[in-house]
Design a protein around this motif. Structure first.
Motif, PDB file in Angstrom:
ATOM      1  N   ASP A   5     -55.964  -0.599  35.078  1.00 45.16           N
ATOM      2  CA  ASP A   5     -56.954  -0.599  34.008  1.00 45.16           C
ATOM      3  C   ASP A   5     -56.530  -1.575  32.912  1.00 45.16           C
ATOM      4  O   ASP A   5     -55.337  -1.754  32.634  1.00 45.16           O
ATOM      5  CB  ASP A   5     -57.104   0.808  33.426  1.00 45.16           C
TER       6      ASP A   5
ATOM      7  N   SER B 256     -62.982   5.895  32.257  1.00 42.66           N
ATOM      8  CA  SER B 256     -62.351   4.637  31.848  1.00 42.66           C
ATOM      9  C   SER B 256     -63.032   3.424  32.479  1.00 42.66           C
ATOM     10  O   SER B 256     -63.189   2.382  31.838  1.00 42.66           O
ATOM     11  CB  SER B 256     -60.870   4.651  32.228  1.00 42.66           C
ATOM     12  N   SER B 257     -63.457   3.563  33.734  1.00 39.53           N
ATOM     13  CA  SER B 257     -64.103   2.448  34.437  1.00 39.53           C
ATOM     14  C   SER B 257     -65.595   2.653  34.634  1.00 39.53           C
ATOM     15  O   SER B 257     -66.276   1.768  35.172  1.00 39.53           O
ATOM     16  CB  SER B 257     -63.441   2.245  35.805  1.00 39.53           C
TER      17      SER B 257
ATOM     18  N   SER C  60     -67.196   4.540  36.741  1.00 40.99           N
ATOM     19  CA  SER C  60     -67.508   4.443  38.164  1.00 40.99           C
ATOM     20  C   SER C  60     -66.843   5.601  38.903  1.00 40.99           C
ATOM     21  O   SER C  60     -65.962   6.277  38.368  1.00 40.99           O
ATOM     22  CB  SER C  60     -67.029   3.110  38.740  1.00 40.99           C
TER      23      SER C  60
END
Length: 297
Positions: A73, A141-142, A144
């Motif tokens: 990340d 965080s993403s 997804s």
């Protein structure tokens, strides 16, 4: 799928944005006397003000929230990432070594991992059973979904787990302790010591032996009741048909035949005189006929 993690943690760092709408940082729990695990966290004070105590660095806090695992990340280090939903402030501490030894208690939903033969991956080692599972979890965080892999472990002699019906088409809800995190075949594996298992999907209920026995008894009872209803209906139909047949026969015969005896001095004879069944028998004419016959004699 949903996840949850609860642990007593030491706050290593705590950062707030300019308007204090997002608070993030790192915290850690003490896995053993010599090992501590650091993880990242984030929470939003405006959405959880009633359930999250205000904490700062070097505080010991009981944390509960949704967990995922972060890799590569841009803003977060590799490791566990927790979006906090509840936090209870305990006390101040000088270092993470002041923590008691504890490991996270987690809950999650998963399915069984399959091998090349499309069979569940299950094996035993030193009286401990292992089952490989996976779960697709949404990562904040993403933004997804990412696959997470869990290896479930339990004592083979534990009678509780003998009642679990492990099936590849079933979704399970798992409660247990996070014993370890390791890398295997380029996959991050969570090693879970499971405490409880619940069936989530309906397929599992249909395949469960206990549920099947109950369902079989209910179906048998319903079948017997249906058969009884069919027999009653058949008898009622036969009774109605017989009654209708008698009514039809009565309509086809508008009059009946009545027998009257006529006696003479020479012979006894009987004749059949038809008369309508709707009128009473006329015995007067018969009596007159008998008298006239006697007068001629």
């Amino acid at each position: 799928m949903s996840t949850s993690l609860s642990v007593e943690a030491y706050i290593v760092s705590c950062k707030r944005n300019t308007n204090h709408t997002v608070i993030s940082g790192t915290a850690g729990y003490r896995k053993s006397q010599t090992e501590c695990v650091i993880f990242s966290y984030k929470y939003f004070p405006q959405t959880s003000m009633k359930h999250i105590d205000n904490f700062f660095e070097r505080d010991i806090v009981n944390i509960t929230g949704k967990f995922t695992y972060v890799q590569n990340d841009q803003f977060l280090p590799d490791g566990i990432f927790v979006v906090i939903h509840q936090a209870t402030l305990q006390r101040k501490a000088s270092s993470i070594n002041d923590l008691r030894c504890s490991i996270p208690f987690i809950t999650f939903s998963c399915q069984l991992s399959l091998n090349t033969k499309n069979q569940p991956i299950m094996y035993n080692q030193n009286e401990t059973s292992f089952i490989n599972t996976y779960s697709s979890i949404y990562c904040h965080s993403s933004s997804s979904f990412r696959d997470h892999y869990f290896t479930l472990s339990y004592k083979s002699s534990n009678p509780y787990f003998r009642t679990i019906w492990w099936n590849k088409a079933t979704l399970y809800s798992i409660n247990g302790f996070l014993n370890d995190i390791f890398l295997e075949d380029e996959k991050i594996i969570f090693l879970i010591e499971i405490c409880a298992v619940d069936h989530v999907s309906l397929n599992s209920l249909k395949r469960s032996p206990i549920i099947s026995q109950v369902k079989e008894k209910e179906e048998k009872k319903e079948k017997e009741e249906d058969n009884k209803d069919d027999i009653d209906e058949y008898l009622e139909t036969k009774k109605t048909a017989k009654k209708r047949k008698n009514m039809d026969s009565a309509e086809m015969l508008p009059y009946a035949t009545t027998t009257f005896p006529i006696t003479t001095p020479y012979v006894n004879m009987t004749i059949n005189i038809p008369c309508f069944s709707h009128y009473p028998h006329n015995t007067h004419n018969t009596h007159n006929t008998h008298n006239s016959h006697n007068s001629r004699n």
